[in-house]
Write a protein that holds these residues in place. Structure first.
Motif, short mmCIF file in Angstrom:
data_model
loop_
_atom_site.label_atom_id
_atom_site.label_comp_id
_atom_site.label_asym_id
_atom_site.label_seq_id
_atom_site.Cartn_x
_atom_site.Cartn_y
_atom_site.Cartn_z
N LEU A 161 74.08 6.77 59.85
CA LEU A 161 73.77 7.55 60.81
C LEU A 161 72.89 6.89 62.27
N GLY A 162 72.67 5.74 61.92
CA GLY A 162 72.23 4.85 63.08
C GLY A 162 73.12 4.79 64.24
N ILE B 180 75.62 9.41 53.31
CA ILE B 180 74.87 8.63 52.33
C ILE B 180 74.37 7.55 52.78
N ASP B 181 74.67 6.94 53.75
CA ASP B 181 74.74 5.64 54.14
C ASP B 181 73.87 5.81 55.78
N ILE C 66 73.03 12.29 68.41
CA ILE C 66 73.04 13.48 67.79
C ILE C 66 71.46 13.51 67.19
N THR C 67 70.69 14.17 67.64
CA THR C 67 69.34 14.32 66.73
C THR C 67 69.30 14.96 65.49
N ASN C 68 70.08 15.73 65.02
CA ASN C 68 70.19 16.42 63.85
C ASN C 68 70.91 15.56 62.77
N ALA C 69 70.48 14.58 62.21
CA ALA C 69 71.34 13.61 61.47
C ALA C 69 70.67 13.43 60.04
N HIS C 70 71.07 13.68 58.95
CA HIS C 70 70.47 13.75 57.85
C HIS C 70 70.92 12.69 56.78
N ILE C 71 70.16 11.85 55.91
CA ILE C 71 70.41 10.98 54.86
C ILE C 71 70.63 12.19 53.62
#
Ligand SMILES: Nc1ncnc2c1ncn2[C@@H]1O[C@H](COP(=O)(O)OP(=O)(O)OP(=O)(O)O)[C@@H](O)[C@H]1O
Ligand SMILES: Nc1ncnc2c1ncn2[C@@H]1O[C@H](COP(=O)(O)OP(=O)(O)OP(=O)(O)O)[C@@H](O)[C@H]1O
Lengths: 216, 216
Positions: free
Chosen positions: A37-38, A32-33, A44-49
């Protein structure tokens, strides 16, 4: 199928995700933060908020197609339990979830997740390594027998295992030898030891402790 | 001298203290929170409430006579660093301190403590166990070689290691055998395997993975 899903990038989740990415596995991460993810976006390309975890979010992000999903959400126990439930309902083959305490662990087990308590595991491992051996890495087979890596001292330099009569004298089996970062497992009585070798031995904890005292 | 001092009873510190007490070691624990001391008082008699850590507190509580002290204070990084410094100034032979992040770790190393990051260690260990093996317990010797425990399937029941020609066929060495909770390390080609045995093997990670797939 053999991709890994990780929900929550605290210290535990981040270390887990980066290690899997290092091994060239496909990894999907959610948090959620945005800042969290940064810290992994270079690896890791596949990162989602996300704002919360729901069935739709798991499908859109690709988590629902992973073979193993690990829920690493910490202090927010309610979110951890709800996220774990949604993941289990996606019929993921293996679901592991981090628990904050014993009660939390019991709830997670009841809904069908494997549970890990990182801080407790680390506390127990440190105690065991203080009790048996100075090294922080060992594998305990039962209360009495362990495997550990030991650096050799000068007195073993250029002597073969047979010459020293290692097993009879120290009641330990040498099962591997690491020299210049390379480990070999074919060990026999004619194997020569050098003073900076690391040997991996298996035997009783008392025999390991006395060998370490005598050898250092 | 061979007593252990533990400062801070969070999940990590508590698990560490209880495991050492279980092994009948002398343990001294300090915390600022009375409730935390309550959770260990049945197992550890030498528990002290403190308001902060100072040289006097370390001497009065007996921590200054311990051979190993572990500082397990977490979120309050300032208290963790100050407590570690006071412990090191008591000339304790071995001082280990829990760090919250990389910067904190660097400060602790500069003042002379060994550092542990429990959440990171657990995250890395879980990743490694997912990558190589289904079991959560293994020892990695280098990037390519591990030791792990595997439960045998029916097909090995009542066969000797020599009959199976185990090392040639699976390229793994059996270094221990656990049956009915007892582990033995004297293993030879005439050792008979039974279907519920746990074997400990050493070898290349790929060979371990393919054995697990074929054996389960
Ligand atoms: N509902 C949620 N969905 C996704 N991520 C979440 C959710 N709630 C919390 N998180 C994330 O989970 C991560 C771990 O949570 P938190 O920091 O509370 O745990 P922690 O136990 O302190 O972690 P660690 O010990 O691993 O550092 C955080 O990065 C947080 O942003
Ligand atoms: N100055 C201090 N002196 C002694 N104990 C302290 C001090 N400051 C904090 N503590 C104690 O240290 C313990 C661990 O601290 P905290 O809960 O912040 O860490 P944590 O990282 O969440 O722990 P864990 O991950 O092991 O559960 C707590 O029980 C707290 O009461």
């Amino acid at each position: 199928p053999n991709a890994y899903g990780i929900i929550g990038l605290g210290r535990f989740g981040t270390a887990l995700a980066l290690e899997l990415a290092k091994a060239k596995k496909r990894v999907v991460v959610l948090d959620i933060d945005e800042g969290k993810l940064g810290s992994v976006k270079d690896f890791i390309t596949n990162a989602h908020i996300v704002t919360s975890i729901s069935r739709d979010v798991l499908e859109e992000s690709g988590i629902s197609h992973c073979g193993t999903v690990i829920v690493c959400i910490g202090k927010d126990i309610e979110s951890n339990i709800l996220a774990t439930m949604h993941v289990i309902e996606c019929e993921i083959p293996r679901v592991i979830s981090k628990a904050m305490n014993d009660d939390h662990q019991r709830v997670l087990e009841k809904i069908g997740a494997e549970v890990i308590l990182p801080e407790v595991d680390s506390g127990v491992r440190l105690a065991k390594s203080l009790l048996t051996l100075r090294t922080l890495d060992f594998l305990e087979l039962d209360d009495d027998i362990s495997i550990t890596e030991i650096s050799l001292s000068e007195k073993f330099d250029k002597k073969t295992i047979g010459e020293i009569n290692f097993r009879a004298k120290y009641r330990l089996n040498i099962i591997a030898l690491t020299r210049d970062e390379k480990t070999r497992v074919q060990i026999g009585s004619e194997t020569e030891l050098l003073k900076l070798d690391e040997i991996v031995v298996i035997g009783k904890n008392d025999d390991i402790s006395s060998f370490i005292k005598e050898n250092s």
